[in-house]
Design an enzyme around this catalytic site. Structure first.
Site, PDB file in Angstrom:
ATOM      1  N   SER A 137      60.086  64.082  83.747  1.00 49.75           N
ATOM      2  CA  SER A 137      60.565  62.735  84.083  1.00 49.75           C
ATOM      3  C   SER A 137      60.197  62.308  85.492  1.00 49.75           C
ATOM      4  O   SER A 137      60.609  61.246  85.945  1.00 49.75           O
ATOM      5  CB  SER A 137      62.087  62.665  83.908  1.00 49.75           C
ATOM      6  OG  SER A 137      62.719  63.577  84.777  1.00 49.75           O
ATOM      7  N   ASN A 153      73.025  67.833  86.197  1.00 50.58           N
ATOM      8  CA  ASN A 153      73.806  66.806  85.474  1.00 50.58           C
ATOM      9  C   ASN A 153      74.651  65.970  86.427  1.00 50.58           C
ATOM     10  O   ASN A 153      74.673  64.740  86.326  1.00 50.58           O
ATOM     11  CB  ASN A 153      74.694  67.451  84.412  1.00 50.58           C
ATOM     12  CG  ASN A 153      73.889  68.109  83.309  1.00 50.58           C
ATOM     13  OD1 ASN A 153      72.654  68.037  83.323  1.00 50.58           O
ATOM     14  ND2 ASN A 153      74.554  68.750  82.375  1.00 50.58           N
ATOM     15  N   THR A 188      71.965  16.504  76.504  1.00 47.67           N
ATOM     16  CA  THR A 188      72.625  17.428  75.577  1.00 47.67           C
ATOM     17  C   THR A 188      71.764  17.384  74.323  1.00 47.67           C
ATOM     18  O   THR A 188      71.221  16.334  73.975  1.00 47.67           O
ATOM     19  CB  THR A 188      74.075  17.004  75.254  1.00 47.67           C
ATOM     20  OG1 THR A 188      74.034  15.740  74.577  1.00 47.67           O
ATOM     21  CG2 THR A 188      74.918  16.858  76.512  1.00 47.67           C
ATOM     22  N   HIS A 189      71.622  18.536  73.683  1.00 56.14           N
ATOM     23  CA  HIS A 189      70.706  18.663  72.533  1.00 56.14           C
ATOM     24  C   HIS A 189      69.287  18.258  72.933  1.00 56.14           C
ATOM     25  O   HIS A 189      68.500  17.855  72.080  1.00 56.14           O
ATOM     26  CB  HIS A 189      71.154  17.809  71.344  1.00 56.14           C
ATOM     27  CG  HIS A 189      72.604  17.976  70.986  1.00 56.14           C
ATOM     28  ND1 HIS A 189      73.046  18.826  70.007  1.00 56.14           N
ATOM     29  CD2 HIS A 189      73.720  17.412  71.524  1.00 56.14           C
ATOM     30  CE1 HIS A 189      74.367  18.775  69.930  1.00 56.14           C
ATOM     31  NE2 HIS A 189      74.804  17.920  70.844  1.00 56.14           N
ATOM     32  N   SER A 246      43.406  26.417  84.638  1.00 54.28           N
ATOM     33  CA  SER A 246      42.873  26.933  83.382  1.00 54.28           C
ATOM     34  C   SER A 246      41.399  27.244  83.579  1.00 54.28           C
ATOM     35  O   SER A 246      40.695  26.535  84.299  1.00 54.28           O
ATOM     36  CB  SER A 246      43.041  25.875  82.292  1.00 54.28           C
ATOM     37  OG  SER A 246      42.102  26.094  81.257  1.00 54.28           O
ATOM     38  N   LYS A 254      44.179  21.273  84.380  1.00 53.75           N
ATOM     39  CA  LYS A 254      45.474  21.941  84.193  1.00 53.75           C
ATOM     40  C   LYS A 254      46.147  22.379  85.491  1.00 53.75           C
ATOM     41  O   LYS A 254      45.505  22.787  86.439  1.00 53.75           O
ATOM     42  CB  LYS A 254      45.325  23.177  83.286  1.00 53.75           C
ATOM     43  CG  LYS A 254      45.010  22.877  81.843  1.00 53.75           C
ATOM     44  CD  LYS A 254      46.017  21.976  81.151  1.00 53.75           C
ATOM     45  CE  LYS A 254      47.321  22.662  80.844  1.00 53.75           C
ATOM     46  NZ  LYS A 254      47.169  23.750  79.871  1.00 53.75           N
ATOM     47  N   ASN A 270      49.394  24.747  85.766  1.00 55.14           N
ATOM     48  CA  ASN A 270      50.342  25.463  84.906  1.00 55.14           C
ATOM     49  C   ASN A 270      51.476  26.125  85.700  1.00 55.14           C
ATOM     50  O   ASN A 270      51.237  26.704  86.757  1.00 55.14           O
ATOM     51  CB  ASN A 270      49.608  26.530  84.097  1.00 55.14           C
ATOM     52  CG  ASN A 270      48.625  25.921  83.118  1.00 55.14           C
ATOM     53  OD1 ASN A 270      48.832  24.807  82.639  1.00 55.14           O
ATOM     54  ND2 ASN A 270      47.545  26.633  82.840  1.00 55.14           N
ATOM     55  N   GLU A 313      57.136  30.362  83.581  1.00 56.18           N
ATOM     56  CA  GLU A 313      56.933  30.933  82.246  1.00 56.18           C
ATOM     57  C   GLU A 313      57.142  32.443  82.264  1.00 56.18           C
ATOM     58  O   GLU A 313      57.740  33.023  81.354  1.00 56.18           O
ATOM     59  CB  GLU A 313      55.542  30.585  81.738  1.00 56.18           C
ATOM     60  CG  GLU A 313      55.381  29.099  81.468  1.00 56.18           C
ATOM     61  CD  GLU A 313      53.925  28.721  81.282  1.00 56.18           C
ATOM     62  OE1 GLU A 313      53.551  28.417  80.146  1.00 56.18           O
ATOM     63  OE2 GLU A 313      53.160  28.732  82.259  1.00 56.18           O
ATOM     64  N   LYS A 324      67.080  55.757  83.357  1.00 56.44           N
ATOM     65  CA  LYS A 324      66.401  55.274  84.564  1.00 56.44           C
ATOM     66  C   LYS A 324      65.189  54.399  84.248  1.00 56.44           C
ATOM     67  O   LYS A 324      64.857  53.508  85.012  1.00 56.44           O
ATOM     68  CB  LYS A 324      66.000  56.480  85.443  1.00 56.44           C
ATOM     69  CG  LYS A 324      67.239  57.169  86.033  1.00 56.44           C
ATOM     70  CD  LYS A 324      66.944  58.446  86.755  1.00 56.44           C
ATOM     71  CE  LYS A 324      66.661  59.618  85.854  1.00 56.44           C
ATOM     72  NZ  LYS A 324      67.730  59.917  84.870  1.00 56.44           N
TER      73      LYS A 324
HETATM   74  N1  ARG Z   1      65.782  64.763  84.821  1.00 59.52           N
HETATM   75  C1  ARG Z   1      67.082  64.860  84.233  1.00 59.52           C
HETATM   76  C2  ARG Z   1      67.668  63.460  83.959  1.00 59.52           C
HETATM   77  O1  ARG Z   1      67.173  62.534  84.463  1.00 59.52           O
HETATM   78  C3  ARG Z   1      67.997  65.595  85.146  1.00 59.52           C
HETATM   79  C4  ARG Z   1      69.146  66.210  84.435  1.00 59.52           C
HETATM   80  C5  ARG Z   1      68.709  67.405  83.708  1.00 59.52           C
HETATM   81  N2  ARG Z   1      69.785  68.092  83.121  1.00 59.52           N
HETATM   82  C6  ARG Z   1      69.633  68.969  82.139  1.00 59.52           C
HETATM   83  N3  ARG Z   1      70.689  69.493  81.647  1.00 59.52           N
HETATM   84  N4  ARG Z   1      68.458  69.295  81.719  1.00 59.52           N
HETATM   85  O2  ARG Z   1      68.589  63.272  83.214  1.00 59.52           O
END
Ligand code: ARG
Length: 475
Positions: free
Chosen positions: A39, A125, A170-171, A292, A298, A300, A305, A340
């Site tokens: 990650s 954790n 409105t509408h 454009s 144009k 834009n 948007e 995340k």
């Molecule tokens: N990279 C993990 C996360 O974002 C960290 C927590 C990992 N915990 C575990 N029990 N493997 O959640």
């Protein structure tokens, strides 16, 4: 899996890797597991918060008698150097599973042996939950400032448009005339509520999970109060199972972002429509318009948007988070790693969209003539009915009489205010000589001085309130 001692022994010497777990497995992970599990591409940006919470954790371990004062100092100084290396552009190596692993590796390089004891009594954790909350609180502050800038930009234009008149719809049908300031400020207040929600989201994020360990709480007598005050949380979590699996603060922040994006989208939609040739109320500034490749004429409104489009993507982030949460058992599950992705994507997107909107709005040029020309006589029909009510008719009766006049004007292909006085007066006995005055745009606005109305004084007051709100300290 969380003891630093095992992390050292778990590193497969032949590979020279640094891992926080693995001692209990005969072989190393399959490359396919590594690929899906990794990650760091997402969570790298948590590093300042992870370094910070680790510094606080070192203090707590000293207090708990795990670290000597010297070890604590060595680890904290080591973490400072890790922070400097990361700030200077240190990049992950292939075996860095996530940012926590990477920082642990760098800390071993910087502080040597005591680094192996830092992970005592904590888990990734509670670590990742804490770091993500710290990041979220900071993000809320940045979003608040960005929304404030957009409000500022709307306010500045609104101030200029106090005397401009345009139809309110409105509408998407012409309804009643309003001051240009009143219309623009309608978007200001939606953003004001967003700021209130951001403050609440930040408060929700401000509960500290650190000390919860993997799920059952730290086995070492760390002072969570010390950690809380070191890290600037407003309170500490009350249940370690809840604390490690709770991502309500992410969902709340995502909801706030999604709603802010919806507000930006509605504002953008107004401007896109009003900027079309058919309406012509507003011209987009050169610096915020695109052309454009094919049609030379144009101009834009891409910023608006894209803002409108981002509303859908942000909604997707919220939905993905809620869908993840609903299926989870209590405690931490790896599904939560993707919180995340959604959170960072939403915040990044808004931090691009909000300033772009603010910039584009600052450079809008309004065409007061076109705005006013779009106000038709029929839009004063309610004023005509109100006139009768003031003379003693019931509103239902007045509505009926004016409705007939509107039909007659449509049949004659003229505006309501172009009907002969005699014809108007014939529609109801209470119509007097002064009835045509009720059909002026100015009269329509002037009678709406109730708080929150579009009358001149009410709008002046509204502008004052808006200014007070902008200059309040974040709630
Ligand atoms: N990279 C993990 C996360 O974002 C960290 C927590 C990992 N915990 C575990 N029990 N493997 O959640």
């Amino acid at each position: 899996m969380n003891s630093p001692a095992s992390s050292e022994s778990s590193a497969t010497p032949s590979e020279g890797t640094h891992k926080l777990w693995g001692g209990r497995f005969a072989s190393g992970p399959h490359p396919l597991l590594t690929a899906v599990n990794r990650s760091i591409g997402t969570d790298f940006r948590l590093w300042p918060h992870d370094v910070r919470l680790s510094r606080a954790w070192a203090l707590a371990l000293r207090d708990a008698g795990v670290f000597s004062a010297e070890e604590c100092d060595a680890v904290r100084a080591g973490l400072d150097r890790v922070g400097e290396r990361l700030a200077a552009g240190e990049t992950p190596v292939d075996t860095d599973e996530d940012i926590h692993t990477m920082i642990d590796r760098l800390l071993h390089e910087e502080a040597g042996a005591p680094a192996s004891r830092l992970h005592t009594g904590r888990s990734r954790n509670d670590q990742v939950a804490t770091a993500t909350r710290l990041w979220t609180m900071q993000a809320c502050t940045m979003l608040d400032a960005a929304i404030g800038e957009l409000q500022q930009s709307l306010y500045a234009q609104a101030e200029q448009l106090q005397d401009a008149v345009l139809p309110a719809y409105t509408h998407l049908q012409r309804a009643q005339p309003v001051s240009g300031a009143h219309w623009l400020l309608s978007h200001f207040w939606a953003l004001d509520r967003d700021r209130g929600r951001l403050a609440a989201a930040s408060l929700g994020a401000g509960v500290m999970p650190l000390g919860s360990g993997a799920i059952a709480g730290s086995a070492f007598p760390v002072s969570r109060e010390l950690l809380r005050s070191e890290l600037g949380f407003h309170t500490i979590s009350q249940n370690s199972i809840d604390a490690t699996g709770d991502r309500d603060f992410v969902a709340e922040t995502l909801f706030t972002c999604a709603l802010t994006a919806a507000h930006c989208s509605r504002l953008a939609e107004d401007l896109i429509v009003y900027g079309s040739s058919e309406f012509g109320f507003v011209k987009f500034g050169d610096r915020f318009s695109t052309g454009s490749s094919m049609m030379p004429q144009k101009r834009n409104p891409d910023v608006f948007e894209l803002a409108r489009g981002s509303g859908g993507r942000l909604l997707g982030d919220l939905v993905s988070m809620l869908a993840t949460l609903k299926g989870l058992p209590s405690g931490y599950s790896k599904d939560l790693q993707d919180d995340k992705r959604a959170l960072f994507n939403a915040v990044d997107m808004l931090l691009l969209v909000l300033p772009a909107m603010a910039g584009a709005i600052a450079e809008l040029q309004f065409n007061r003539e076109r705005m006013r020309a779009a106000v038709t006589g029929a839009m004063m029909a309610t004023d005509l009915a109100d006139y009768l009510v003031r003379k003693g008719a019931s509103f239902r009766e007045a509505h009926g009489a004016v409705g007939r006049l509107v039909r007659e004007s449509e049949d004659a292909n003229v505006e309501l205010n172009e009907l002969p006085l005699s014809q108007v007066r014939a529609a109801h006995p209470l119509f007097g000589e002064d009835v045509m005055d009720a059909l002026s745009i100015e009269a329509s606005l002037a009678v709406r001085n109730v708080e929150g109305g579009t009358g001149r004084d009410a709008v002046t007051q509204q502008l004052q309130h808006a200014q007070n709100r902008m200059h309040r300290s974040a709630q």
